[in-house]
Design an enzyme around this catalytic site. Structure first.
Site, PDB file in Angstrom:
ATOM      1  N   ASP A  83      50.698 -37.722 106.259  1.00 16.81           N
ATOM      2  CA  ASP A  83      49.806 -36.663 105.777  1.00 16.81           C
ATOM      3  C   ASP A  83      50.226 -36.194 104.387  1.00 16.81           C
ATOM      4  OD1 ASP A  83      52.083 -35.275 106.512  1.00 16.81           O
ATOM      5  OD2 ASP A  83      51.086 -33.985 107.973  1.00 16.81           O
ATOM      6  N   SER A  84      51.334 -36.759 103.880  1.00 15.29           N
ATOM      7  CA  SER A  84      51.715 -36.544 102.484  1.00 15.29           C
ATOM      8  C   SER A  84      50.662 -37.102 101.535  1.00 15.29           C
ATOM      9  CB  SER A  84      53.073 -37.198 102.200  1.00 15.29           C
ATOM     10  OG  SER A  84      53.116 -38.531 102.690  1.00 15.29           O
TER      11      SER A  84
ATOM     12  N   LYS B 207      52.334 -40.165 114.801  1.00 16.35           N
ATOM     13  CA  LYS B 207      53.489 -39.283 114.663  1.00 16.35           C
ATOM     14  C   LYS B 207      53.028 -37.835 114.714  1.00 16.35           C
ATOM     15  CE  LYS B 207      55.837 -38.864 110.656  1.00 16.35           C
ATOM     16  NZ  LYS B 207      55.769 -37.406 110.331  1.00 16.35           N
TER      17      LYS B 207
ATOM     18  N   ASP C 250      50.309 -40.254 110.800  1.00 15.51           N
ATOM     19  CA  ASP C 250      50.481 -38.833 111.104  1.00 15.51           C
ATOM     20  C   ASP C 250      49.203 -38.243 111.692  1.00 15.51           C
ATOM     21  OD1 ASP C 250      53.096 -38.153 110.458  1.00 15.51           O
ATOM     22  OD2 ASP C 250      52.645 -37.816 108.342  1.00 15.51           O
TER      23      ASP C 250
ATOM     24  N   GLU D 234      54.552 -33.607 114.552  1.00 13.23           N
ATOM     25  CA  GLU D 234      55.647 -32.707 114.192  1.00 13.23           C
ATOM     26  C   GLU D 234      55.875 -31.693 115.300  1.00 13.23           C
ATOM     27  OE1 GLU D 234      55.007 -30.830 110.439  1.00 13.23           O
ATOM     28  OE2 GLU D 234      54.737 -32.714 109.350  1.00 13.23           O
TER      29      GLU D 234
ATOM     30  N   GLU E 143      63.976 -34.649 109.228  1.00 12.48           N
ATOM     31  CA  GLU E 143      63.787 -34.342 107.814  1.00 12.48           C
ATOM     32  C   GLU E 143      64.619 -33.144 107.376  1.00 12.48           C
ATOM     33  OE1 GLU E 143      60.252 -33.523 104.520  1.00 12.48           O
ATOM     34  OE2 GLU E 143      59.724 -34.065 106.587  1.00 12.48           O
TER      35      GLU E 143
END
Length: 272
Positions: free
Chosen positions: A52-53, A121, A91, A123, A190
């Site tokens: 999602d970066s 993925k 993501d 978070e 991270e």
């Protein structure tokens, strides 16, 4: 000590677990488009993260929050069409899984069906365990993400190192163990202290991929545009720049502009 690499014609979630058992480090980078993904896959990368970066790198947003599920599927589809060997992880974007496990499952299914990706993925730890369980029960591989979780930036208020205090470090370890028990195939850590990241990697049997977590983990991930120097304003301690493409590309573009302005391009050999 270097470890002999096994040749994987196709990298799978099982391959990554085998790499950890064999002491082989896992290489992981981001990709958001066909051309870059093809180069990365051809170079032999193990895992491509459609992160999602893309919200920051491709669209210029300040955070990862604005990117949508449809946009993530677009980027993931472009990457999947390019690859032959590596594992593709996508993501789940902010808002597509946090509030409702059923919505999380629907989001994950859309990514898998519409992009052809291999895994997703998420978070977080215990707060999203029901979402993870639903997705795993549907047969979709899940990679976890702990430590600094950029989708929670407004909760933290900063991108600083996480889990430096004992209480947060203990919670991170508990979450890592939980993700393993639930059935996740790997975890990204991270911006956490290197000693803690190494401790987590030793405590769980699934691979731990670090970004700003030191060398005691099972693999590393960076944002490709950062490590090849296309971005130049970002200077975290964990980033190693392998190229300075910002400088090289700027020089090339200026040369092109000069050649067009002067009439030097195209020359006789460059026309029909």
């Amino acid at each position: 000590m270097s470890v002999a690499k096994k040749e994987y014609k196709k990298v799978t979630v099982k391959s990554l677990v085998d790499m950890k058992k064999n002491g082989e480090k896992i290489s992981m980078l981001t990709a958001y488009d066909f051309t870059m993904a093809k180069i990365l896959d051809g170079a032999g990368i193990d895992v491509l993260l459609v992160g999602d970066s893309a919200s920051n790198v491709m669209a210029g947003h300040e955070t990862t929050l604005p990117i949508t599920l449809d946009q993530m599927i677009y980027h993931a589809s472009s990457v999947v069409r390019a690859i032959d060997r590596c594992l593709v992880v996508v993501d789940l974007p902010f808002g597509s899984y946090q509030s409702d496990p059923k919505e999380a499952l629907r989001s994950a299914i859309r990514i898998m069906k519409e992009s052809g990706a291999h895994s997703i993925k998420l978070e977080g730890g215990k707060e999203i365990k029901e979402s993870i369980k639903r997705i795993l029960n549907a047969g979709i591989p899940v990679m976890g993400h702990l430590g600094l979780t950029p989708q929670s930036i407004y909760k933290f208020g900063t991108y600083t190192v996480r889990a430096k205090e004992e209480e947060e470090a203990e919670q991170l370890m508990e979450d890592a163990l939980l993700l393993e028990r639930l059935g996740c195939f790997a975890v990204v850590l991270e911006k956490v202290p290197a000693k803690l990241a190494q401790k987590v990697a030793k405590a769980i049997s699934i691979p731990v991929i670090g970004i700003g977590g030191g060398n005691g983990v099972d693999g590393q991930v960076l944002v490709t545009h950062d490590m090849i120097g296309m971005t130049h304003e970002f200077h975290p301690r964990f980033l190693r720049r392998y190229l300075d493409l910002y400088k090289d590309m700027t020089g090339a573009f200026k040369s092109y502009i000069d050649d067009v302005k002067s009439g030097d391009f195209p020359n006789e050999k460059e026309q029909y």
